[in-house]
Design a protein around this motif. Sequence first.
Motif, PDB file in Angstrom:
ATOM      1  N   SER A 149      -0.326   0.196  -4.292  1.00  0.00           N
ATOM      2  CA  SER A 149      -1.747   0.750  -4.368  1.00  0.00           C
ATOM      3  C   SER A 149      -1.848   2.028  -3.804  1.00  0.00           C
ATOM      4  O   SER A 149      -1.421   2.226  -2.610  1.00  0.00           O
ATOM      5  N   SER A 150      -2.827   2.787  -4.272  1.00  0.00           N
ATOM      6  CA  SER A 150      -3.296   3.931  -3.679  1.00  0.00           C
ATOM      7  C   SER A 150      -4.462   3.765  -2.611  1.00  0.00           C
ATOM      8  O   SER A 150      -4.767   4.766  -1.969  1.00  0.00           O
ATOM      9  N   GLN A 188       0.989  -1.358  -0.007  1.00  0.00           N
ATOM     10  CA  GLN A 188      -0.137   0.005  -0.072  1.00  0.00           C
ATOM     11  C   GLN A 188       0.750   1.213  -0.157  1.00  0.00           C
ATOM     12  O   GLN A 188       1.909   1.338   0.249  1.00  0.00           O
ATOM     13  N   TYR A 189       0.367   2.384  -0.371  1.00  0.00           N
ATOM     14  CA  TYR A 189       0.949   3.481  -0.431  1.00  0.00           C
ATOM     15  C   TYR A 189       1.276   3.901   0.930  1.00  0.00           C
ATOM     16  O   TYR A 189       0.845   3.677   2.203  1.00  0.00           O
ATOM     17  N   LYS A 244       5.317   4.956  -3.022  1.00  0.00           N
ATOM     18  CA  LYS A 244       4.340   5.740  -3.813  1.00  0.00           C
ATOM     19  C   LYS A 244       3.581   4.878  -5.239  1.00  0.00           C
ATOM     20  O   LYS A 244       4.526   4.182  -5.555  1.00  0.00           O
ATOM     21  N   PRO A 245       2.429   5.288  -5.429  1.00  0.00           N
ATOM     22  CA  PRO A 245       2.160   4.502  -6.679  1.00  0.00           C
ATOM     23  C   PRO A 245       2.853   4.613  -8.113  1.00  0.00           C
ATOM     24  O   PRO A 245       3.200   3.726  -8.800  1.00  0.00           O
TER      25      PRO A 245
END
Length: 122
Positions: free
Chosen positions: A121-122, A13-14, A87-88
Motif C-alpha cells: 500500500s502507498s 506498507q510502502y 513499492k506499490p
Amino acid sequence: QVQLVESGGGLVQYGGSLRLSCVDSGRTFSRYAMAWFRQAPGKEREFVAAMSWGGKSTYYADSVKGRFTISRDNAKNTVYLQMNSLKPEDTAVYYCAAGPLLRATVDEYGDWGQGTQVTVSS
C-alpha cells in the motif's frame, strides 16, 4: 515429482519488508534450480529472481535488484525471497518454480506453486 507450497505473503506498507518461503514436499529439491515469478492483475507472469541448485549462482530482474534476495536451504527443502523497500508496483501474486536450469523464462520451469499474494500500500 516436485510439489511446491508458498507462504509469507500479505499486506505491507510502502518501504516495508516481507519474506516469502516455498517448501518442496518432494525428495529431489536439491537438484533443481529455483525461481520466483510474479503476476499482477491484467499482466503476464514475470521473472523476479532465480538461484542455481547449489546456491552459487543467482539472477535478478532489474526491477528488484538490490531490494530482493533469493536464498535456499537444501536441508529444509525451502527457497526464500526476502523483499525489502517494497513499492506499490511490487503488488502481485508471487509464485515459486522449479526447473533443471537457472533461467528467467516461464517456459523453462515445469513445477509451480499455487502462489501467495503480496500487496504493497502507498
